[in-house]
Design a protein around this motif. Sequence first.
Motif, PDB file in Angstrom:
ATOM      1  N   LEU A 136      -2.696  13.630   8.704  1.00 24.92           N
ATOM      2  CA  LEU A 136      -2.065  14.240   7.751  1.00 24.92           C
ATOM      3  C   LEU A 136      -0.849  14.898   7.853  1.00 24.92           C
ATOM      4  O   LEU A 136       0.131  15.056   6.868  1.00 24.92           O
ATOM      5  N   ALA A 137      -0.447  15.163   9.081  1.00 24.63           N
ATOM      6  CA  ALA A 137       0.675  15.811   9.423  1.00 24.63           C
ATOM      7  C   ALA A 137       1.910  15.073   8.824  1.00 24.63           C
ATOM      8  O   ALA A 137       3.150  15.120   8.565  1.00 24.63           O
ATOM      9  N   LEU A 138       1.465  13.755   9.166  1.00 24.78           N
ATOM     10  CA  LEU A 138       2.615  12.681   8.914  1.00 24.78           C
ATOM     11  C   LEU A 138       3.055  12.283   7.426  1.00 24.78           C
ATOM     12  O   LEU A 138       3.936  11.916   6.775  1.00 24.78           O
ATOM     13  N   VAL A 139       1.851  12.689   6.445  1.00 30.69           N
ATOM     14  CA  VAL A 139       1.997  12.197   5.211  1.00 30.69           C
ATOM     15  C   VAL A 139       1.949  13.359   4.195  1.00 30.69           C
ATOM     16  O   VAL A 139       2.248  13.202   3.035  1.00 30.69           O
ATOM     17  N   ARG A 140       1.441  14.539   4.743  1.00 30.79           N
ATOM     18  CA  ARG A 140       1.346  15.634   3.947  1.00 30.79           C
ATOM     19  C   ARG A 140       2.624  16.413   3.446  1.00 30.79           C
ATOM     20  O   ARG A 140       3.216  16.714   4.483  1.00 30.79           O
ATOM     21  N   ALA A 141       2.959  16.683   2.213  1.00 32.66           N
ATOM     22  CA  ALA A 141       3.971  17.437   2.068  1.00 32.66           C
ATOM     23  C   ALA A 141       3.742  19.015   2.330  1.00 32.66           C
ATOM     24  O   ALA A 141       2.533  19.429   2.565  1.00 32.66           O
TER      25      ALA A 141
END
Length: 314
Positions: A136-141
């Motif tokens: 999630l850290a790579l895709v979530r704003a």
Amino acid sequence: MSRRQITVLGECVADAFTDGRRGTHGELALRVHPGGGPANTAVALARLGTPTRFLGRLSGDVFGRLFRAHLADSGVDLDGCVAAPEPSTLAVADLDGEGRASYSFHAEGAADWQWTAAELDAEPAGDPACVHSGSLALVRAPGGPVVEEFLARASARATISVDPNVRPLLVPAAAYRERLARWCELADLLRLSDDDLAHLLPGVPAEEACDRWHSAGVRLVVVTLGAAGALLSLDGERVRLPAEPVTVADTVGAGDAFTAGLLHHLGGQGLLGGRLDRLDLDRATEACRFAARVAALTCAVPGANPPRAALLAP
């Protein structure tokens, strides 16, 4: 050969499981394990004996303190972590009859997604053999693009490993699909599960998916298939590997443990630190066999509790 450090960048998540007990007034008891894909991978790497640095935004709340203790007790270097004012992410897990978990997330405004360029610019680059991220850290704003830029900078010297770890309850699968080509361009290694594949490319056979991702730039793709084992694809050369036999307590963290086992083995062979140019199919297969053992031992115990090196000694 001394092992070079691996840097892991991403989130910590408090995984809450029902323990089957209810109070006299209808309360539901939960037991909480420290989790989150990147944090699980960092713990597994450190327990196997790889020097591991974790870059995370750790809250000061009760869960954040749990994460710090868990990572530190496993030997993970936390000097690059940010002391975050936001709350930790909580995931409530429901296990099916095969021990596979589905989650509901409580993550709005959580610490893990708030990376700023200034925070990651302040991280000394050092000389890690590999930088692993994803989830999630790579895709979530708003932090996802900042993490992506960090990987792009690190790719000048380090092997880049990515695990998409698709969570459609928090981020639509379409958002992963839009970014995946860029991640494959950055990455040398892509590890994902059969569930991830079903979200990213519904109905597409794993072999065809691997070819698409190779065309986008990634050399080594491994699709873990649960009890069916794993598919390894190196520049289109493929091997299917069986799963290690195990009595499953649950499968929480098994994919993260597989990734750690794979990176640990590659690092031990001196194959990390570049574009995997010296990796051949035999060496990749050997690394995946080791990774499958690490994953199996993780499945044998409840929660994301990967093994220490002594359990894998011959």
